[in-house]
Design an enzyme around this catalytic site. Sequence first.
Site, PDB file in Angstrom:
ATOM      1  N   LYS A 178       4.389   2.388  -2.814  1.00 62.63           N
ATOM      2  CA  LYS A 178       3.556   2.182  -1.618  1.00 62.63           C
ATOM      3  C   LYS A 178       4.246   1.391  -0.505  1.00 62.63           C
ATOM      4  O   LYS A 178       3.942   1.590   0.668  1.00 62.63           O
ATOM      5  CB  LYS A 178       2.250   1.473  -2.006  1.00 62.63           C
ATOM      6  CG  LYS A 178       1.255   2.363  -2.704  1.00 62.63           C
ATOM      7  CD  LYS A 178      -0.006   1.589  -3.031  1.00 62.63           C
ATOM      8  CE  LYS A 178      -1.185   2.514  -3.123  1.00 62.63           C
ATOM      9  NZ  LYS A 178      -2.457   1.798  -3.251  1.00 62.63           N
ATOM     10  N   ASP A 224      -6.915   2.674   1.798  1.00 59.37           N
ATOM     11  CA  ASP A 224      -7.544   1.931   0.689  1.00 59.37           C
ATOM     12  C   ASP A 224      -8.661   1.004   1.178  1.00 59.37           C
ATOM     13  O   ASP A 224      -9.734   0.936   0.580  1.00 59.37           O
ATOM     14  CB  ASP A 224      -6.494   1.101  -0.063  1.00 59.37           C
ATOM     15  CG  ASP A 224      -5.647   1.951  -0.996  1.00 59.37           C
ATOM     16  OD1 ASP A 224      -6.088   3.054  -1.371  1.00 59.37           O
ATOM     17  OD2 ASP A 224      -4.538   1.504  -1.343  1.00 59.37           O
TER      18      ASP A 224
END
Length: 279
Positions: A70, A107
């Site tokens: 990520k 997210d």
Amino acid sequence: MSTQKFVLAGVMGNPVAHSRSPVIHNHWIAQYHLKGSYVLLPVEPANLHDALKGLKALGFAGCNVTIPHKVEAMKAMDWLHPVAKQMGAINTIVVQPDGALHGFNNDGYGYIQCIKDSKPDWRADTGPITVLGAGGAARAIVLSLINEGAKEIRLLNRTKEKAQALADEFGSSVKVLNWSERNNALSNIAMLVNTTNQGMHGQPDLDIKLDDLPASALVSDAIYIPLETPLLVAAKARGNKTVNGLGMLLNQARPAFEAWYGVLPEITPELHKAIAATF
Ligand code: NAP
């Protein structure tokens, strides 16, 4: 013959076999009668940059990025959404028609949306919020709570330095307490969020006593395996409203699917059933 393009997407991670994202996206591809497929992309860290460069050549519309890529994947992006920059990590890549790679982080959006789905009148500024943990999930959740207007976030992590680093970066609304103070950190709060891995399948239960937790407090857990962690079971038994981590996972997937397939998909009971069948 249909002229609809076959659209490929996937999730790049290592390991990635456990990911529920293929179930979610392939469910939506079928539901909206689209042509395409969402696949697992197991990629070793050493091959990450080559794999990302290959997305365009392989005809991918984009992909999700998960642990451990990520942060590193950001370096290969031609453009980053401001929220992704703020988060210091991406979870979604959209390949542009000219091959440029655009990076997003959905997210935090997914987290806030799942809270609003289960409590439509929820606001971040109605009282202190206690957040347990200071890893990747905490980063996304704390930042999105601040962006929603949270005034006081009590942040506690087993390794205090990590909580302090987040507080130093995110400003004065984040107050760091010692992990040993977690039972007392629940007094007068409007919301408790567990972002640690404690209570996840294969991990010990979260070690916390809920005696000081107000009955009105919302309790949320980022974990979705199991759906009802021991924390949520205990909170529910006391009469607190609870929100599990599945809604965060499902909601972060919606804007990514829209970017790749051109349809903003719905979270239906059938999708919940499809996911539940994988547990
Ligand atoms: P991470 O970056 O590895 O962070 C793990 C956190 O758990 C750290 O704060 C760590 O504290 C804490 N922890 C580990 N062992 C502990 C222990 N024995 N006692 C107390 N705290 C402990 O992981 P992450 O990516 O943030 O993920 C955390 C959880 O959120 C996982 O269960 C994951 O499945 C879930 N998650 C859900 C979603 C969703 O969409 N619903 C998205 C992301 C993550 P230290 O700093 O002291 O090690």
